[in-house]
Design an enzyme around this catalytic site. Structure first.
Site, PDB file in Angstrom:
ATOM      1  N   LYS A  51       0.832  -1.200   0.000  1.00  0.00           N
ATOM      2  CA  LYS A  51       0.000   0.000   0.000  1.00  0.00           C
ATOM      3  C   LYS A  51       0.868   1.252   0.000  1.00  0.00           C
ATOM      4  CE  LYS A  51      -3.812  -0.518   2.389  1.00  0.00           C
ATOM      5  NZ  LYS A  51      -4.422  -0.778   3.717  1.00  0.00           N
ATOM      6  N   ARG A 121      -3.241   3.156   8.404  1.00  0.00           N
ATOM      7  CA  ARG A 121      -3.510   2.007   7.528  1.00  0.00           C
ATOM      8  C   ARG A 121      -2.338   1.046   7.549  1.00  0.00           C
ATOM      9  NH1 ARG A 121      -4.623   4.825   1.854  1.00  0.00           N
ATOM     10  NH2 ARG A 121      -5.847   2.930   1.473  1.00  0.00           N
ATOM     11  N   GLY A 130      -6.068 -10.571   8.092  1.00  0.00           N
ATOM     12  CA  GLY A 130      -5.528 -10.818   9.429  1.00  0.00           C
ATOM     13  C   GLY A 130      -4.765  -9.617   9.935  1.00  0.00           C
ATOM     14  N   MET A 132      -4.271  -5.498  10.707  1.00  0.00           N
ATOM     15  CA  MET A 132      -5.191  -4.562  11.323  1.00  0.00           C
ATOM     16  C   MET A 132      -5.977  -3.770  10.288  1.00  0.00           C
ATOM     17  SD  MET A 132      -4.566  -1.469  13.908  1.00  0.00           S
ATOM     18  CE  MET A 132      -4.873  -0.266  12.635  1.00  0.00           C
ATOM     19  N   ARG A 365      -3.217  -1.198  -6.703  1.00  0.00           N
ATOM     20  CA  ARG A 365      -2.474  -2.456  -6.608  1.00  0.00           C
ATOM     21  C   ARG A 365      -2.903  -3.347  -7.765  1.00  0.00           C
ATOM     22  NH1 ARG A 365      -5.805  -4.666  -1.355  1.00  0.00           N
ATOM     23  NH2 ARG A 365      -7.774  -4.009  -2.157  1.00  0.00           N
ATOM     24  N   HIS A 487      -8.962 -26.810   7.807  1.00  0.00           N
ATOM     25  CA  HIS A 487      -8.523 -28.159   7.440  1.00  0.00           C
ATOM     26  C   HIS A 487      -9.177 -28.608   6.129  1.00  0.00           C
ATOM     27  CE1 HIS A 487      -8.774 -32.616   7.611  1.00  0.00           C
ATOM     28  NE2 HIS A 487      -7.530 -32.493   8.046  1.00  0.00           N
ATOM     29  N   GLU A 786      11.849 -46.647 -11.955  1.00  0.00           N
ATOM     30  CA  GLU A 786      10.985 -46.407 -10.795  1.00  0.00           C
ATOM     31  C   GLU A 786      11.478 -47.136  -9.554  1.00  0.00           C
ATOM     32  OE1 GLU A 786       7.047 -47.846 -11.676  1.00  0.00           O
ATOM     33  OE2 GLU A 786       7.844 -49.425 -12.959  1.00  0.00           O
ATOM     34  N   SER A 805      11.568 -43.887 -18.899  1.00  0.00           N
ATOM     35  CA  SER A 805      10.454 -43.052 -18.479  1.00  0.00           C
ATOM     36  C   SER A 805      10.394 -43.142 -16.961  1.00  0.00           C
ATOM     37  CB  SER A 805       9.150 -43.546 -19.106  1.00  0.00           C
ATOM     38  OG  SER A 805       8.080 -42.811 -18.559  1.00  0.00           O
ATOM     39  N   ASP A 810       6.005 -44.468  -8.116  1.00  0.00           N
ATOM     40  CA  ASP A 810       6.664 -45.571  -7.413  1.00  0.00           C
ATOM     41  C   ASP A 810       8.038 -45.161  -6.917  1.00  0.00           C
ATOM     42  OD1 ASP A 810       5.147 -47.954  -7.057  1.00  0.00           O
ATOM     43  OD2 ASP A 810       4.991 -48.092  -9.235  1.00  0.00           O
ATOM     44  N   CYS A 873       6.455 -40.042 -16.434  1.00  0.00           N
ATOM     45  CA  CYS A 873       5.037 -40.355 -16.638  1.00  0.00           C
ATOM     46  C   CYS A 873       4.283 -40.441 -15.322  1.00  0.00           C
ATOM     47  CB  CYS A 873       4.883 -41.647 -17.432  1.00  0.00           C
ATOM     48  SG  CYS A 873       5.557 -43.075 -16.577  1.00  0.00           S
ATOM     49  N   TYR A 893      10.626 -35.012 -22.464  1.00  0.00           N
ATOM     50  CA  TYR A 893       9.205 -34.662 -22.373  1.00  0.00           C
ATOM     51  C   TYR A 893       8.669 -34.953 -20.976  1.00  0.00           C
ATOM     52  CZ  TYR A 893       8.330 -39.685 -22.561  1.00  0.00           C
ATOM     53  OH  TYR A 893       8.310 -41.021 -22.267  1.00  0.00           O
TER      54      TYR A 893
HETATM   55  P1  ADP Z   1      -7.791  -2.095   3.129  1.00  0.00           P
HETATM   56  O1  ADP Z   1      -6.372  -2.542   3.123  1.00  0.00           O
HETATM   57  O2  ADP Z   1      -8.682  -2.959   3.949  1.00  0.00           O
HETATM   58  O3  ADP Z   1      -8.299  -1.823   1.756  1.00  0.00           O
HETATM   59  P2  ADP Z   1      -7.387   0.711   3.451  1.00  0.00           P
HETATM   60  O4  ADP Z   1      -6.259   1.171   4.276  1.00  0.00           O
HETATM   61  O5  ADP Z   1      -7.210   0.772   2.002  1.00  0.00           O
HETATM   62  O6  ADP Z   1      -7.816  -0.719   3.936  1.00  0.00           O
HETATM   63  O7  ADP Z   1      -8.633   1.573   3.874  1.00  0.00           O
HETATM   64  C1  ADP Z   1      -9.930   1.233   3.535  1.00  0.00           C
HETATM   65  C2  ADP Z   1     -10.703   2.428   3.058  1.00  0.00           C
HETATM   66  O8  ADP Z   1     -10.639   3.465   3.993  1.00  0.00           O
HETATM   67  C3  ADP Z   1     -10.145   3.040   1.797  1.00  0.00           C
HETATM   68  O9  ADP Z   1     -10.570   2.379   0.651  1.00  0.00           O
HETATM   69  C4  ADP Z   1     -10.740   4.421   1.872  1.00  0.00           C
HETATM   70  O10 ADP Z   1     -12.047   4.411   1.394  1.00  0.00           O
HETATM   71  C5  ADP Z   1     -10.716   4.705   3.347  1.00  0.00           C
HETATM   72  N1  ADP Z   1      -9.562   5.536   3.655  1.00  0.00           N
HETATM   73  C6  ADP Z   1      -8.340   5.154   4.057  1.00  0.00           C
HETATM   74  N2  ADP Z   1      -7.539   6.228   4.247  1.00  0.00           N
HETATM   75  C7  ADP Z   1      -8.277   7.318   3.949  1.00  0.00           C
HETATM   76  C8  ADP Z   1      -8.011   8.716   3.916  1.00  0.00           C
HETATM   77  N3  ADP Z   1      -6.829   9.209   4.232  1.00  0.00           N
HETATM   78  N4  ADP Z   1      -9.019   9.528   3.551  1.00  0.00           N
HETATM   79  C9  ADP Z   1     -10.230   9.028   3.232  1.00  0.00           C
HETATM   80  N5  ADP Z   1     -10.530   7.733   3.235  1.00  0.00           N
HETATM   81  C10 ADP Z   1      -9.569   6.878   3.586  1.00  0.00           C
HETATM   82 MG    MG Z   2       4.751 -48.020 -11.278  1.00  0.00          MG
HETATM   83 MG    MG Z   3      -7.769  -0.574   0.561  1.00  0.00          MG
END
Ligand code: ADP
Ligand code: MG
Ligand code: MG
Length: 924
Positions: A51, A121, A130, A132, A365, A487, A786, A805, A810, A873, A893
């Site tokens: 990001k 962010r 996972g 924040m 991205r 799992h 084999e 081959s 095996d 194979c 091959y």
């Molecule tokens: P994620 O990784 O879950 O996409 P982000 O960090 O991209 O989280 O934030 C999610 C959303 O929060 C962004 O798509 C945007 O809409 C909003 N956001 C994040 N930072 C700002 C900012 N500085 N101003 C306005 N909106 C923001």
């Molecule tokens: Mg065999």
């Molecule tokens: Mg985002």
């Protein structure tokens, strides 16, 4: 030891200097702990996270990005290494960087009149669930709130921003369960008769924020922090802590992402999409991520903030509608999207916000995409000259091609099922493919019903290792709980079976053997269908269809490019003419394994085969073989004709003979019953004779017993019959003008003397047949490799064998000392999940162990016979990683199941391209 030439030494020295230099500069950048967006760039993902690097790159090229800075991943690592303490002076640096944002925005963090608000962010090198969640509107308290209200002249807006901040901070940083906040809002709406969040008044919002803070006090025993500096420090800490949180650690373990990458923290000035009709927030892809179509694809919400678009509380508008509602902004966004795609040379996934008519970019991205889109986007971009063909080939995962060719539901039948209300639920698309079968609710029943060839779907609340035997036989797996790394999901992907996991709407009751959803009940034995590609679950059987490769134009194009690049041949394993036809349709260049014994199992043949096995004298045995000869010849005519002009490697009989006989324990029961009844003495006598014969053939360990070449040595008549059938078939076709290239393959050779015995029969016999037929055909004589010993004496074997081959299944069993069926059913999956083994060696060739022996055999084989033909194979022949290995050791091959041929063509091309890249890298 390798001898160092001066050239090599020079290159080494250069590369050493280069690494030294790059480590020096890497060290320098690692020391810099905070980067303003405009200081970084796209290449710094490692340090700034995905990001952060994206925000830096967009700022650098002059796109409208709210100012901000990134605290590096190195700081995160230092923090975690030092028992969760900030490196000294970090917060001072943060304050200085904040100063830079303040100057650009003309606002002050914590200022009561003109407050700067920021978002915090997280962002690691790879986007990762996972981690924040983002905290928005940080910097608000009761004073700055008044300033914001006065500044915007919008009291409600300010109250709403504060309410959101307290909620997000409380949930994400202070870890108070999110539902508790939701409950407070719901209660307030109920009291005031409000329907939507937007119906709440400024006063309602003030009250809600108060209740939130009381909730936090109750839950955590702390006052909500009012000092913006403290808020910021706590949020940064929470991001760093989340890197080592359980969810993040599990995810990395599963995806083999190293734990020492760390996450960056992005602190960015807030812009507001919730300041009225001229404001909005949205997400969009530069192309359609489902189909690959080249057109902006996404959604936006007017007058909304952050996650409102994905939260599902209000229904967002399709992005194209913005052209009417905010035409100027739309045009600008379209241009930015186009520019970013050209800049990154890949489909982008964008996040943006519009504040009072001004566009702000918040994220870019590479967009995740379906297999279909991956192929189309790669081919289109190569045609648009945005990327080269080689790059296009590297853009698509070989496995994605396999997915494209998996059976799917017949769209008509699926549509009908939907209209009938049979779409029961949606879960996680945990492992791709479509499957239909009887619902069963425990693994033992799955085995019981499945053993008779009935398709079953195993349905469990969630699975654990005790369920694996049922999963092995099921056509698909459905669970009510668990995510992408549960799992069920992990095992299903490992086994290549469709799986829908975590279909939470469904209640599964294994005791009552039923599932229920919204009052609909499915009991054991009723049919269900699951689509592991989409996550859908249906309450009836749905027809599946095989996709038609000829209609997949983009895929054909891409594979055509692959064929130009690859060095490895791609052949297929096929036992019947119909499989051979399919293999050819997928452009297989030969048959690498035609197993002859499957032909023996067919109904009209099995009695003859049994007579051959149980013959009490040679005359009787020969009569049975004479009956089999014309049948086998017809088999070979069929497959050789289908593969006219191409090589067909035919393996002579391999499995232990008892596999063709009735099961010992079943016979025992039958005999006992006949004895008790005593009404059929002749039948009893017959069965008793059979029982004696079967008992005599029983082996302690059939896998290591009388099979393969050993059978051929003990019962040479079988080999004679098969060789004769092959050559007569080839001669017959030659007379019709059909060119064939049969190759006779002897399985399970460990010692050259074994092969010599057989060769001395096969060669003269072949000559005899050709003399009888008055036509000559070219054939080859060779062997499977084999048995580990064969690898070690491959030079001696190559004196007799014109081709090898590698029977890697095996070979893997014998090198590891694993019996595959026992291993996969019992401990192997555990080995993989506990990381005792990096992968299942029956799926991904074990390069270190098995691979070393293959390399040895290749080297020795070539030494004795330079033009020896070398193939593989085993199942590994269709696995991309194993194919790369085969390319590296220089096999001729790979041979795999017909459906995997397109996957293998791409994987072989990628192996060649990676080698080319590595060479270019070395020569630089
Ligand atoms: P994620 O990784 O879950 O996409 P982000 O960090 O991209 O989280 O934030 C999610 C959303 O929060 C962004 O798509 C945007 O809409 C909003 N956001 C994040 N930072 C700002 C900012 N500085 N101003 C306005 N909106 C923001
Ligand atoms: Mg065999
Ligand atoms: Mg985002």
């Amino acid at each position: 030891m390798a001898i160092r030439t001066p050239e090599k030494a020079r290159r080494r020295a250069v590369s050493r200097r280069r690494t030294a230099r790059s480590t020096r500069s890497a060290k320098a950048s690692a020391r810099k702990r905070i980067w303003l967006f405009e200081e970084g760039n796209a290449s710094m993902r490692e340090l700034l996270g995905g990001k952060g690097a994206g925000l830096a790159e967009m700022s650098r090229v002059g796109l409208p990005v709210p100012p901000g800075f990134t605290i590096t991943t190195a700081v995160c690592n230092e923090y975690n290494a030092k028992g969760r303490t900030f490196p000294p002076g970090l917060m001072d640096e943060v304050r200085r960087a904040l100063g830079s944002i303040e100057r650009k925005m003309g606002k002050r963090f914590g200022d009561a009149q003109n407050p700067l608000l920021v978002s915090v962010r997280s962002g690691a090198k790879f986007s990762m669930p996972g981690m924040m969640d983002t905290v928005l509107n940080l910097g608000l308290n009761e004073e700055t709130l008044r300033g914001l209200a006065a500044l915007t002249g919008n009291e409600r807006f300010a109250e709403d921003a504060y309410r959101r901040f307290v909620q997000m901070f409380g949930k994400i940083v202070l870890d108070v369960p999110g539902e508790k906040f939701e409950a407070i809002i719901e209660a307030r709406k109920h009291r005031g008769g409000a329907k939507l969040d937007t119906d709440l008044s400024a006063k309602d919002l003030t009250e809600i924020a108060k209740e939130f803070k009381a909730l936090i006090r109750r839950e955590k025993g702390v006052e909500f922090p009012t000092d913006p500096g403290v808020q910021l420090e706590m949020a940064i800490r929470a991001v760093f802590d989340s890197w080592m949180g359980k969810r993040a650690v599990d995810y990395r373990n599963f995806n083999k992402i190293p734990h020492d990458l760390g996450t960056a923290v992005n602190v960015q000035a807030m812009v507001f999409g919730n300041m009225g009709a001229e404001s909005a927030t949205g997400v969009a892809f530069t192309r359609n991520p489902a189909t690959g179509e080249k057109r902006l694809y996404g959604e936006y919400l007017p007058n909304a903030q952050g996650e409102d678009v994905v939260a599902g509380t209000r229904t967002p508008h399709p992005i194209a509608q913005m052209d009417r509602e905010l035409p100027g902004v739309y045009r600008q966004f379209r241009d930015v999207a186009k520019m970013l795609e050209r800049h990154y040379k890949d489909m982008q996934d964008l996040e943006f916000t519009v504040e009072r008519g001004k566009l702000w970019m918040l994220q870019t991205r590479s967009g995740k995409r379906t297999a279909q889109a991956a192929v189309k986007v790669a081919v289109d971009m190569a045609r648009e000259k945005l990327i080269s063909r080689d790059e296009a080939l590297l853009r698509v995962e070989p496995e994605q091609i396999y997915q494209l060719l998996l059976p799917r539901f017949d769209p008509e039948d699926k549509g009908a099922a939907e209209r009938e209300g049979k779409l029961l639920a949606r879960g996680l698309n945990a492992s791709p493919g479509a499957a239909t079968g009887m619902a069963v609710f425990d693994p033992d029943t799955a085995v019981e019903i499945g053993a008779n060839g009935q398709a079953v779907i195993l349905v469990r609340p969630e699975t654990n290792p005790d369920d694996v035997h049922g999963m092995l036989i099921a056509k698909g797996i459905l669970t009510a709980r668990g995510g992408a790394t549960s799992h069920a999901a992990v095992v299903a992907r490992g086994l290549g079976k469709p799986c829908v996991a975590g279909a939470e709407a469904i209640r599964v009751d294994p005791q009552a053997k039923l599932l229920s959803v919204d009052g609909q009940v499915i009991r054991q034995g009723e049919f269900i269908s699951i689509d592991g590609t989409t996550g859908e679950v249906f309450g009836r059987a749905i027809r599946t269809i095989d996709p038609d490769l000829t209609k997949e134009r983009d895929l054909q194009t891409l594979l055509g490019w692959a064929d130009h690049v690859r060095r490895l041949g791609v052949w297929a394993n096929a036992d019947y003419p119909r499989d051979a036809a399919r293999a050819r349709a997928f452009s297989a260049e030969g048959i690498g394994l035609c197993r002859t014994e499957h032909m023996f199992f067919e109904e009209d043949r099995l009695p003859i085969v049994r007579r051959m096995i149980l013959a009490e004298n040679e005359g009787e045995r020969q009569r049975a073989l004479d009956q089999l000869l014309p049948i086998q010849r017809q088999d070979f005519v069929g497959i050789l004709r289908e593969m006219a002009g191409l090589t067909v490697v035919i393996r002579l009989i391999d499995p232990p003979l008892h596999e063709f006989l009735p099961r010992y324990d079943e016979l025992l029961v039958e005999v006992a019953e006949l004895r008790v009844r005593g009404t059929d003495p002749r039948g009893l006598e017959e069965k008793e004779r059979l029982l004696r014969a079967v008992a005599a053939m029983r082996e302690q360990n059939p896998m290591l017993g009388l099979r393969g070449i050993r059978l051929g040595i003990l019962y040479p008549g079988i080999i004679d019959m098969q060789v004769r059938a092959i050559l007569e078939a080839a001669c017959t076709l030659a007379k019709e003008g059909v060119r064939t290239h049969p190759e006779i393959m002897i399985p399970l050779v460990g010692h050259p003397n074994e092969l010599r015995v057989v060769e001395q029969r096969v060669r003269p016999l072949a000559d005899r047949v050709m003399a009888e037929q008055r036509v000559r055909v070219a054939y080859k004589f060779g062997t499977m490799i084999e048995i580990p010993r064969a690898c070690v004496v491959a030079d001696e074997i190559a004196e007799l064998a014109e081709f090898f081959s590698f029977g890697s299944n095996d070979l893997t069993q014998l090198i590891f000392g694993f019996s595959r069926d026992d291993a996969e059913g019992k401990f192997l999956l555990r080995y993989v999940s506990d990381k005792i083994l990096p992968e299942n060696p029956f799926q991904v060739l074990d390069a270190k162990g098995v691979g070393a022996l293959i390399e040895m055999a290749v080297r020795l084989g070539r030494k004795a016979r330079p033009d020896i033909e070398l193939g593989i194979c085993g199942e590994h022949g269709g696995d991309p990683q194993s194919i790369e290995f085969c390319h590296k050791v220089g096999l001729t091959y790979v041979s795999c199941s017909p459906f995997r041929v397109p996957t293998a063509r791409l994987a072989a091309a990628q192996a060649a391209l990676k080698e080319k890249q590595a060479r270019a890298e070395r020569d630089r």
